[in-house]
Design a protein around this motif. Structure first.
Motif, PDB file in Angstrom:
ATOM      1  N   GLY A  34     -62.667 -14.973  18.274  1.00  0.00           N
ATOM      2  CA  GLY A  34     -61.820 -14.454  17.206  1.00  0.00           C
ATOM      3  C   GLY A  34     -62.365 -13.179  16.590  1.00  0.00           C
ATOM      4  N   THR A  35     -62.978 -12.334  17.420  1.00  0.00           N
ATOM      5  CA  THR A  35     -63.525 -11.071  16.919  1.00  0.00           C
ATOM      6  C   THR A  35     -62.709  -9.890  17.452  1.00  0.00           C
ATOM      7  N   ASP A  36     -63.000  -8.701  16.942  1.00  0.00           N
ATOM      8  CA  ASP A  36     -62.248  -7.496  17.303  1.00  0.00           C
ATOM      9  C   ASP A  36     -62.960  -6.776  18.455  1.00  0.00           C
ATOM     10  N   PRO A  37     -62.333  -6.710  19.633  1.00  0.00           N
ATOM     11  CA  PRO A  37     -63.015  -6.059  20.765  1.00  0.00           C
ATOM     12  C   PRO A  37     -63.243  -4.562  20.527  1.00  0.00           C
ATOM     13  N   LEU A  38     -62.348  -3.924  19.783  1.00  0.00           N
ATOM     14  CA  LEU A  38     -62.516  -2.483  19.544  1.00  0.00           C
ATOM     15  C   LEU A  38     -63.734  -2.217  18.665  1.00  0.00           C
ATOM     16  N   ALA A  39     -63.994  -3.125  17.728  1.00  0.00           N
ATOM     17  CA  ALA A  39     -65.170  -2.956  16.861  1.00  0.00           C
ATOM     18  C   ALA A  39     -66.443  -3.012  17.697  1.00  0.00           C
ATOM     19  N   LEU A  40     -66.438  -3.862  18.744  1.00  0.00           N
ATOM     20  CA  LEU A  40     -67.612  -3.923  19.623  1.00  0.00           C
ATOM     21  C   LEU A  40     -67.745  -2.611  20.401  1.00  0.00           C
ATOM     22  N   LEU A  41     -66.633  -2.124  20.977  1.00  0.00           N
ATOM     23  CA  LEU A  41     -66.692  -0.864  21.733  1.00  0.00           C
ATOM     24  C   LEU A  41     -67.219   0.276  20.864  1.00  0.00           C
ATOM     25  N   ASP A  42     -66.817   0.258  19.580  1.00  0.00           N
ATOM     26  CA  ASP A  42     -67.237   1.338  18.690  1.00  0.00           C
ATOM     27  C   ASP A  42     -68.737   1.335  18.428  1.00  0.00           C
ATOM     28  N   ARG A  43     -69.383   0.211  18.667  1.00  0.00           N
ATOM     29  CA  ARG A  43     -70.817   0.119  18.339  1.00  0.00           C
ATOM     30  C   ARG A  43     -71.730   0.108  19.559  1.00  0.00           C
ATOM     31  N   VAL A 102     -56.257  -6.692  28.902  1.00  0.00           N
ATOM     32  CA  VAL A 102     -57.514  -6.198  29.471  1.00  0.00           C
ATOM     33  C   VAL A 102     -57.344  -4.744  29.925  1.00  0.00           C
ATOM     34  N   LEU A 103     -56.195  -4.445  30.535  1.00  0.00           N
ATOM     35  CA  LEU A 103     -55.933  -3.053  30.936  1.00  0.00           C
ATOM     36  C   LEU A 103     -55.812  -2.152  29.706  1.00  0.00           C
ATOM     37  N   ASP A 104     -55.185  -2.665  28.645  1.00  0.00           N
ATOM     38  CA  ASP A 104     -55.079  -1.881  27.404  1.00  0.00           C
ATOM     39  C   ASP A 104     -56.465  -1.588  26.832  1.00  0.00           C
ATOM     40  N   LEU A 105     -57.333  -2.589  26.897  1.00  0.00           N
ATOM     41  CA  LEU A 105     -58.692  -2.417  26.375  1.00  0.00           C
ATOM     42  C   LEU A 105     -59.459  -1.395  27.216  1.00  0.00           C
ATOM     43  N   LEU A 106     -59.184  -1.391  28.515  1.00  0.00           N
ATOM     44  CA  LEU A 106     -59.799  -0.404  29.410  1.00  0.00           C
ATOM     45  C   LEU A 106     -59.381   1.017  28.999  1.00  0.00           C
ATOM     46  N   GLU A 113     -60.573   6.180  26.136  1.00  0.00           N
ATOM     47  CA  GLU A 113     -60.280   7.137  25.073  1.00  0.00           C
ATOM     48  C   GLU A 113     -61.513   7.431  24.226  1.00  0.00           C
ATOM     49  N   ARG A 114     -62.423   6.456  24.164  1.00  0.00           N
ATOM     50  CA  ARG A 114     -63.667   6.668  23.411  1.00  0.00           C
ATOM     51  C   ARG A 114     -64.682   7.422  24.266  1.00  0.00           C
ATOM     52  N   HIS A 115     -64.871   6.938  25.504  1.00  0.00           N
ATOM     53  CA  HIS A 115     -65.819   7.588  26.408  1.00  0.00           C
ATOM     54  C   HIS A 115     -65.519   7.075  27.800  1.00  0.00           C
ATOM     55  N   ARG A 116     -64.987   7.920  28.653  1.00  0.00           N
ATOM     56  CA  ARG A 116     -64.617   7.424  29.975  1.00  0.00           C
ATOM     57  C   ARG A 116     -65.869   7.203  30.816  1.00  0.00           C
ATOM     58  N   PRO A 117     -66.040   5.991  31.357  1.00  0.00           N
ATOM     59  CA  PRO A 117     -67.214   5.727  32.202  1.00  0.00           C
ATOM     60  C   PRO A 117     -67.058   6.445  33.537  1.00  0.00           C
ATOM     61  N   PRO A 118     -68.158   6.600  34.305  1.00  0.00           N
ATOM     62  CA  PRO A 118     -68.052   7.292  35.602  1.00  0.00           C
ATOM     63  C   PRO A 118     -67.216   6.518  36.614  1.00  0.00           C
ATOM     64  N   ALA A 119     -67.162   5.203  36.466  1.00  0.00           N
ATOM     65  CA  ALA A 119     -66.501   4.395  37.493  1.00  0.00           C
ATOM     66  C   ALA A 119     -66.047   3.076  36.897  1.00  0.00           C
ATOM     67  N   VAL A 120     -65.053   2.476  37.547  1.00  0.00           N
ATOM     68  CA  VAL A 120     -64.571   1.155  37.133  1.00  0.00           C
ATOM     69  C   VAL A 120     -64.265   0.341  38.383  1.00  0.00           C
ATOM     70  N   LEU A 121     -64.703  -0.926  38.368  1.00  0.00           N
ATOM     71  CA  LEU A 121     -64.635  -1.748  39.575  1.00  0.00           C
ATOM     72  C   LEU A 121     -63.874  -3.045  39.309  1.00  0.00           C
ATOM     73  N   LEU A 122     -62.903  -3.317  40.193  1.00  0.00           N
ATOM     74  CA  LEU A 122     -62.112  -4.551  40.099  1.00  0.00           C
ATOM     75  C   LEU A 122     -62.834  -5.680  40.826  1.00  0.00           C
ATOM     76  N   ALA A 172     -56.429   2.328  38.014  1.00  0.00           N
ATOM     77  CA  ALA A 172     -56.482   3.788  38.075  1.00  0.00           C
ATOM     78  C   ALA A 172     -55.633   4.395  36.956  1.00  0.00           C
ATOM     79  N   ALA A 173     -54.442   3.826  36.744  1.00  0.00           N
ATOM     80  CA  ALA A 173     -53.553   4.351  35.702  1.00  0.00           C
ATOM     81  C   ALA A 173     -54.169   4.178  34.318  1.00  0.00           C
ATOM     82  N   ALA A 174     -54.837   3.047  34.107  1.00  0.00           N
ATOM     83  CA  ALA A 174     -55.412   2.771  32.786  1.00  0.00           C
ATOM     84  C   ALA A 174     -56.593   3.677  32.481  1.00  0.00           C
ATOM     85  N   THR A 175     -57.239   4.203  33.532  1.00  0.00           N
ATOM     86  CA  THR A 175     -58.454   4.991  33.331  1.00  0.00           C
ATOM     87  C   THR A 175     -58.266   6.479  33.594  1.00  0.00           C
ATOM     88  N   GLY A 176     -57.156   6.836  34.269  1.00  0.00           N
ATOM     89  CA  GLY A 176     -56.937   8.235  34.621  1.00  0.00           C
ATOM     90  C   GLY A 176     -57.689   8.663  35.863  1.00  0.00           C
TER      91      GLY A 176
END
Lengths: 272, 171
Positions: free
Chosen positions: A183-192, A225-229, A234-243, A263-267
């Motif tokens: 029951g926590t906020d995933p965006l708050a974790l990403l921000d930290r 999960v795709l929205d969170l990706l 938008e905060r910092h695009r990682p070099p790679a993403v693996l399914l 691919a669409a979610a990450t550009g």
């Protein structure tokens, strides 16, 4: 040998044919324990290497969070696999998988305490001493927490990363799972989290069952999960993403569609 | 079945540390990790302080994962038990720590055979395995070097020079 880049997929024997035919693929993972230390790697993996595809050994049995020192033979195996596939890095989990002579059969969470931070950092240092390449650490999805947590997830992970100099393998589906179940906020974790330390990102499917979100790797990747990706990128695009997919493999068009959605979610460019 | 002291676990958890080199001090991280694993995979008591529902969910998820692994090693056994697989496996495995998918399935197949509850497909799979491998229920199965016959529930398999044939199907 370059680091992981773009959209990748977890290589598994069951989908080796599918993976071999992805024209734009430049990055896969292999479960380190599935490759014999003396080699050779599976033919399909060797062919991917010859095409210039980066192969990252992903360990699942090192038990870096175990209170006992990490077993040198397991580190030696991971190191040998890294050499076999000329990997630019390896990855493992912030978790333990055995204790008291019993195998848990899965990744178990640690108490988020100073003592556990010390244990993980000591084991990561032991592993780093014998690995030929950097290691990226992956925080897990936990269905339960220990009763005596002193630190929150962000503080716990940041402390380990700061003290070990390890890279971060951020599993965005685990971030989602933990946020739902706690029951926590995933965006708050990403921000930290130190997102500049992310070597690559995992994404996987899961399902709700019995009031919990289970990170199954055998279900489709859900929209949140795709929205969170996308939020992560938008905060910092990682070099790679693996399914990651680990069973109940869907028909090839469905798996291709899932890679395209990542691919669409990450550009990143399509690999299909 | 609960974990023995030789496993380094102390089910009470809150006693003072005893000078036992085989057992980590009670309350230490090592002891608490051992208690937790025993509770999850060996029918040990739930460690103090943990919320019961999430722990039960984790225990159930581990058993489902094990059932899937065993089904990959014993596809005919699992298919023969459907739709009662994985429930049959989970009931049998709940307090038995895993010894690997191959041996877990083998032990279950023998247990079902002993109580005449092994389905025909499972009996045929077991007979073929018994003909091909020597398995004492303790150590990893070893390939038989000499000709052998495997029997289970009416199924008969024979192994000659490493090749196994099912001679008779199960009734």
């Amino acid at each position: 040998m370059t680091g992981p880049h773009g959209v990748g997929i977890g290589w598994r024997p069951e989908i080796a044919g599918f993976v071999a035919e992805l024209p734009g693929l430049r990055f896969v993972e292999v479960i380190a324990e599935s490759v014999p230390a003396a080699g050779p790697p599976p033919d399909a993996l060797v062919e991917l290497r010859q095409r210039g595809v980066t192969v990252v050994p992903h360990g699942v049995r090192l038990s870096l969070g175990g209170a006992e020192p990490v077993e040198p033979a397991r580190v030696a195996h991971l190191a040998a696999v890294a050499e076999l596939v000329a990997a630019p890095l390896v990855s493992e989990h912030i978790a333990f998988v055995r204790a008291g002579g019993l195998e848990a059969g899965h990744l178990l969470p640690l108490p988020r305490t100073r003592e556990a931070v010390d244990v993980v950092c000591a084991n990561v240092a032991r592993a780093q001493a014998d690995l030929p390449v950097p290691i990226a650490l992956e925080p897990i999805a936990a269905l339960f927490d220990w009763p005596d947590d002193e630190l929150d997830e962000a503080a716990f992970l940041s402390e380990i990363l700061a003290r070990t100099d390890a890279l971060l393998l951020l599993d965005i589906a685990n971030v989602h799972a933990n946020a739902v179940n706690r029951g926590t906020d995933p965006l708050a974790l990403l921000d930290r989290l130190p997102l500049e330390r992310v070597a690559y990102v995992h994404v996987a499917g899961g399902a709700e069952q019995g009031g919990f979100y289970h990170d199954t790797h055998t279900d489709p990747v859900p929209a949140p999960v795709l929205d969170l990706l996308t939020e992560l990128c938008e905060r910092h695009r990682p070099p790679a993403v693996l399914l990651e997919r680990d069973g109940r493999y869907p028909p090839a068009p469905d798996l291709r569609a899932e890679l395209d959605a990542v691919a669409a979610a990450t550009g990143f460019p399509l690999v299909t | 079945m609960s974990a023995s002291p030789a496993d380094g676990t102390d089910p009470t958890g809150d006693r003072p540390a005893t000078p036992d080199i085989h057992r980590p001090p009670s309350g230490s991280l090592a002891a608490r990790q051992a208690e937790l694993v025993a509770a999850l995979v060996a029918g040990g008591p739930p460690p103090p302080g943990f919320a019961p529902a999430p722990l039960a969910a984790a225990r159930a998820a581990l058993l489902r994962k094990r059932a899937g692994e065993v089904a990959r090693h014993w596809p005919l056994l699992a298919a023969g038990l459907a739709p009662h697989w994985p429930a049959t496996f989970i009931e049998w495995a709940a307090d038995r720590p895993s010894v690997g998918g191959l041996r877990d399935g083998w032990d279950l197949a023998r247990a079902l055979h002993a109580r005449h509850a092994l389905p025909a497909l499972g009996a045929e799979e077991l007979a073929v395995r018994e003909a091909a491998y020597r398995y004492d229920g303790d150590a990893a199965p070893r390939r038989r070097r000499r000709p052998a016959v495997g029997r289970a529930g009416g199924a008969v398999a024979v192994q000659l020079a490493g090749r196994v044939r099912l001679l008779r199907t199960a009734r």
